[in-house]
Design a protein around this motif. Sequence first.
Motif, PDB file in Angstrom:
ATOM      1  N   GLU A 213       0.716  -1.542   0.078  1.00 56.13           N
ATOM      2  CA  GLU A 213      -0.130  -0.176   0.288  1.00 56.13           C
ATOM      3  C   GLU A 213       1.287   1.184   0.255  1.00 56.13           C
ATOM      4  OE1 GLU A 213      -3.858   1.482   2.485  1.00 56.13           O
ATOM      5  OE2 GLU A 213      -3.019  -0.068   3.068  1.00 56.13           O
ATOM      6  N   ASP A 248      -5.184   3.083  -1.521  1.00 56.60           N
ATOM      7  CA  ASP A 248      -5.908   3.300  -1.089  1.00 56.60           C
ATOM      8  C   ASP A 248      -6.301   4.572  -1.535  1.00 56.60           C
ATOM      9  OD1 ASP A 248      -5.947   3.500   2.157  1.00 56.60           O
ATOM     10  OD2 ASP A 248      -6.915   5.515   1.272  1.00 56.60           O
ATOM     11  N   ASP A 323     -11.396   1.100   4.148  1.00 61.79           N
ATOM     12  CA  ASP A 323     -10.698   1.937   5.060  1.00 61.79           C
ATOM     13  C   ASP A 323     -11.302   3.038   5.255  1.00 61.79           C
ATOM     14  OD1 ASP A 323      -7.094   2.265   5.244  1.00 61.79           O
ATOM     15  OD2 ASP A 323      -8.325   2.507   6.891  1.00 61.79           O
TER      16      ASP A 323
HETATM   17 MN    MN Z   1      -5.294   2.081   3.652  1.00 61.13          MN
END
Ligand code: MN
Length: 424
Positions: A213, A248, A323
């Motif tokens: 990520e 993300d 998230d």
């Molecule tokens: Mn995240």
Amino acid sequence: MQIEQYKIDEFNQRHAQEHTRRYEFAASSLANVDDVLQRLVDFQIGIPSWALGTGGTRFGRFPGGGEPRSLEEKIEDVGLLHALNQSSGSISLHIPWDIPSDYKAIKALAAQHGLRFDAVNSNTFQDQADQSLSYKFGSMQHVDKAVRRQAVEHNIEVIRHGMELGSDALTVWLSDGSSFPGQLSFRKAFENTLESLQEVYAALPDDWKVFVEYKAFEPNFYSMTVGDWGQSLLLANKLGPKAYTLVDLGHHLPNANIEQIVSLLLMEGKLGGFHFNDSKYGDDDLTTGSIKPYQLFLIFSSLIDGMDARSMDHATSLAWMIDASHNVKDPLEDLLQSVEAIMIAYTQALLVDQQALREAQQENDVARCQEILQEAYRTDVRPVVAEARLRAGAALRPLQLFREVKVRENLVKERGRKTVATGL
Ligand code: MN
Ligand code: LRH
């Protein structure tokens, strides 16, 4: 707290007439409605275990009460979301915030709620009480081999927890970087990080994936060692076929073209999954689709084009996860709204006439390209998403039923007003 099926059926009965009228109108203009409905029923989103309580900022945190006090209660809360929308079929754990005390019991409880365990997340962005070496100056990038070793061992321990729970992926987000020019050798930091990730990669079971990520800034504010999709892709390519990038939505610099990034990562076969949320400025972790719903639609349009080009199964080929952090909304209501926004964007993107779009692109008919996209985006697909829920045994209007059966009030009665969930 659980919501019994009969309460969902009763609620749907009360809203059946209105729904049927709206659904039949929506379906009347859709050629592939049955295919769309099946794709929606199959599409499951991973709920973050660290976002079931109230989030906060350095300036303050305003808990709403009834927060889960244990992993068991977190699984119950995700189970409740899944009962309401039948689209929240997995939970993503964060270690050490959610270390299972009894794997067997936890797996049985999750199965009871129809849940599986999605990617497990490591944490080398905080120092734990029992930790010998600090991550103040990074973890896998650290100049001290012993600190890097500690971070590698933690990630291998996280894989072990995940294997016990039936998970098949590890998400590695590194807060590593620097906050001042000259503080860090970018090359050494990258090389150290690659070497550390290679040790973690070597510990991955054959059928597992590792998601790298990336994030543009915070908690470091001059450089992040895995700061953008290019750096994450570089690492994933150097690590091997089990390594992928994780996008993300809140981890980009302002105005980044995320739908283009997604398209290219898919083209390379290196897109592993998502952390869905929304933001206006930084990593705001707001409700998905609450600030830039058109961007979310464009991302799904890129996804469908790219996944179909590689004959990838929409529901299972990528890790679909949320998230978020809830500063002013009820955590469960916020998650219900995020799932709804994701299902709406996916449905609208399924309506894009990709063939006609390719033809218009071939003719450089720019206006027509926009018309084709916005024809889908401006279609009210909510009755179709609701129909998919109905067919899956969920509630026609999850948030409304959530409030009608007074979930939060009951959780506060059951757990108290002052309970604090582990997580962000
Ligand atoms: Mn995240
Ligand atoms: C970092 C991040 C990462 C998680 C954390 C909770 O900003 O997005 O995915 O580990 O949030």
